[in-house]
Design a protein around this motif. Structure first.
Motif, PDB file in Angstrom:
ATOM      1  N   HIS A   5      -1.793 -18.669   0.768  1.00  0.00           N
ATOM      2  CA  HIS A   5      -2.501 -17.559   0.113  1.00  0.00           C
ATOM      3  C   HIS A   5      -2.037 -16.248   0.731  1.00  0.00           C
ATOM      4  N   ARG A   6      -1.712 -15.298  -0.126  1.00  0.00           N
ATOM      5  CA  ARG A   6      -1.305 -13.964   0.322  1.00  0.00           C
ATOM      6  C   ARG A   6      -2.566 -13.148   0.612  1.00  0.00           C
ATOM      7  N   VAL A   7      -2.673 -12.675   1.835  1.00  0.00           N
ATOM      8  CA  VAL A   7      -3.830 -11.879   2.250  1.00  0.00           C
ATOM      9  C   VAL A   7      -3.364 -10.472   2.591  1.00  0.00           C
ATOM     10  N   ALA A   8      -3.847  -9.500   1.840  1.00  0.00           N
ATOM     11  CA  ALA A   8      -3.586  -8.098   2.143  1.00  0.00           C
ATOM     12  C   ALA A   8      -4.521  -7.691   3.273  1.00  0.00           C
ATOM     13  N   VAL A   9      -3.963  -7.171   4.338  1.00  0.00           N
ATOM     14  CA  VAL A   9      -4.754  -6.727   5.481  1.00  0.00           C
ATOM     15  C   VAL A   9      -4.789  -5.204   5.468  1.00  0.00           C
ATOM     16  N   VAL A  10      -5.998  -4.653   5.344  1.00  0.00           N
ATOM     17  CA  VAL A  10      -6.182  -3.207   5.314  1.00  0.00           C
ATOM     18  C   VAL A  10      -6.796  -2.792   6.647  1.00  0.00           C
ATOM     19  N   VAL A  11      -6.019  -2.036   7.418  1.00  0.00           N
ATOM     20  CA  VAL A  11      -6.448  -1.588   8.741  1.00  0.00           C
ATOM     21  C   VAL A  11      -7.014  -0.176   8.608  1.00  0.00           C
ATOM     22  N   GLY A  12      -8.242   0.016   9.059  1.00  0.00           N
ATOM     23  CA  GLY A  12      -8.938   1.284   8.890  1.00  0.00           C
ATOM     24  C   GLY A  12      -8.634   2.338   9.922  1.00  0.00           C
ATOM     25  N   SER A  13      -7.596   2.166  10.708  1.00  0.00           N
ATOM     26  CA  SER A  13      -7.216   3.153  11.711  1.00  0.00           C
ATOM     27  C   SER A  13      -5.744   3.487  11.545  1.00  0.00           C
ATOM     28  N   LEU A  14      -5.409   4.756  11.641  1.00  0.00           N
ATOM     29  CA  LEU A  14      -4.019   5.183  11.544  1.00  0.00           C
ATOM     30  C   LEU A  14      -3.374   5.391  12.911  1.00  0.00           C
ATOM     31  N   ARG A  15      -4.163   5.315  13.958  1.00  0.00           N
ATOM     32  CA  ARG A  15      -3.660   5.588  15.306  1.00  0.00           C
ATOM     33  C   ARG A  15      -2.538   4.614  15.682  1.00  0.00           C
ATOM     34  N   GLU A  38      -0.409  -9.876   5.536  1.00  0.00           N
ATOM     35  CA  GLU A  38       0.500  -8.731   5.542  1.00  0.00           C
ATOM     36  C   GLU A  38      -0.320  -7.445   5.555  1.00  0.00           C
ATOM     37  N   ILE A  39      -0.028  -6.572   6.509  1.00  0.00           N
ATOM     38  CA  ILE A  39      -0.709  -5.281   6.572  1.00  0.00           C
ATOM     39  C   ILE A  39      -0.229  -4.417   5.408  1.00  0.00           C
ATOM     40  N   VAL A  40      -1.186  -3.859   4.684  1.00  0.00           N
ATOM     41  CA  VAL A  40      -0.912  -2.927   3.592  1.00  0.00           C
ATOM     42  C   VAL A  40      -1.276  -1.537   4.106  1.00  0.00           C
ATOM     43  N   GLU A  41      -0.279  -0.689   4.208  1.00  0.00           N
ATOM     44  CA  GLU A  41      -0.474   0.639   4.803  1.00  0.00           C
ATOM     45  C   GLU A  41      -1.294   1.551   3.889  1.00  0.00           C
ATOM     46  N   ILE A  42      -2.134   2.386   4.504  1.00  0.00           N
ATOM     47  CA  ILE A  42      -2.991   3.295   3.736  1.00  0.00           C
ATOM     48  C   ILE A  42      -2.806   4.757   4.132  1.00  0.00           C
ATOM     49  N   GLY A  43      -1.994   5.039   5.131  1.00  0.00           N
ATOM     50  CA  GLY A  43      -1.860   6.390   5.658  1.00  0.00           C
ATOM     51  C   GLY A  43      -1.236   7.397   4.703  1.00  0.00           C
ATOM     52  N   ALA A  44      -0.415   6.948   3.767  1.00  0.00           N
ATOM     53  CA  ALA A  44       0.252   7.873   2.837  1.00  0.00           C
ATOM     54  C   ALA A  44      -0.537   8.096   1.553  1.00  0.00           C
ATOM     55  N   LEU A  45      -1.676   7.411   1.402  1.00  0.00           N
ATOM     56  CA  LEU A  45      -2.457   7.585   0.176  1.00  0.00           C
ATOM     57  C   LEU A  45      -3.029   8.993   0.099  1.00  0.00           C
ATOM     58  N   PRO A  46      -2.910   9.632  -1.075  1.00  0.00           N
ATOM     59  CA  PRO A  46      -3.544  10.944  -1.221  1.00  0.00           C
ATOM     60  C   PRO A  46      -5.055  10.776  -1.284  1.00  0.00           C
ATOM     61  N   LEU A  47      -5.779  11.840  -0.985  1.00  0.00           N
ATOM     62  CA  LEU A  47      -7.228  11.793  -1.158  1.00  0.00           C
ATOM     63  C   LEU A  47      -7.530  11.511  -2.618  1.00  0.00           C
TER      64      LEU A  47
END
Length: 185
Positions: A5-15, A38-47
């Motif tokens: 199973h593919r699990v998207a991992v969303v990490v709530g910290s950009l540090r 697999e970590i799915v990056e969120i730092g480049a998402l616009p508001l």
């Protein structure tokens, strides 16, 4: 062997040296073969701005495609002011809009909250669960994962050093694998 199973991992910290990112990597290393994290990056998402729904950014499109292509989502978050970080809330808003077209709907989910403090980011964990209920995500209830004292859990290279925590993560990832099977059937 069946496809994991593919699990998207969303990490709530950009540090860069985030304990939550270290924990996400530890979970990926410990997870059973039936899961591929697999970590799915969120730092480049616009508001999130509803005006952008008709012409989403490339970062928004890529994020939504990764979540949509996953079988489940694992959220790993710190606690900011007794809630989730703004960047994580923004990612949830981006992925859940426009209304009726959420990429999160019906995806099995789990929450791990990690902090340097003693309470294991309890407030963030439960605030996030409230949002996931609205998103129609069946969330793993047990075992709950509130990880405190994070600075003592990793070595200088970011590797998990606590055998007790490793055993807890193994129990959690095994339970999450079973939860995915149960809720996706």
């Amino acid at each position: 062997m069946p496809v994991p199973h593919r699990v998207a991992v969303v990490v709530g910290s950009l540090r860069k040296d985030s304990f939550n990112r270290k924990m996400a990597k530890a979970l990926a290393a410990i997870a059973p073969e039936s899961l591929s994290l697999e970590i799915v990056e969120i730092g480049a998402l616009p508001l999130y701005n509803q005006d952008d729904d008709a012409t989403p950014s490339a970062a928004t499109i890529a994020f939504k495609e990764k979540i949509a292509g996953a079988d489940a989502v694992l959220f790993v978050t710190p606690e900011y002011n007794r809630s989730v970080p703004g960047v994580l809330k923004n990612a949830i808003d981006v992925g859940s809009r426009p209304y009726g077209k959420s990429v999160f709907s019906r995806k099995p989910a789990a929450v791990v909250s990690v902090t340097g403090g003693a309470f294991g980011a309890f407030g963030a964990n439960h605030h996030l669960r409230q949002s996931l209920v609205f998103l129609d995500m069946p969330v793993l209830q047990q075992p709950e994962m509130y990880i405190g004292g994070a600075p003592k859990l990793f070595d200088a290279d970011g590797r998990l050093t606590s055998d007790d925590t490793r055993a807890l993560l193994k129990k959690f990832t095994d339970a999450f694998a079973g939860w995915i099977e149960k809720t996706r059937a």
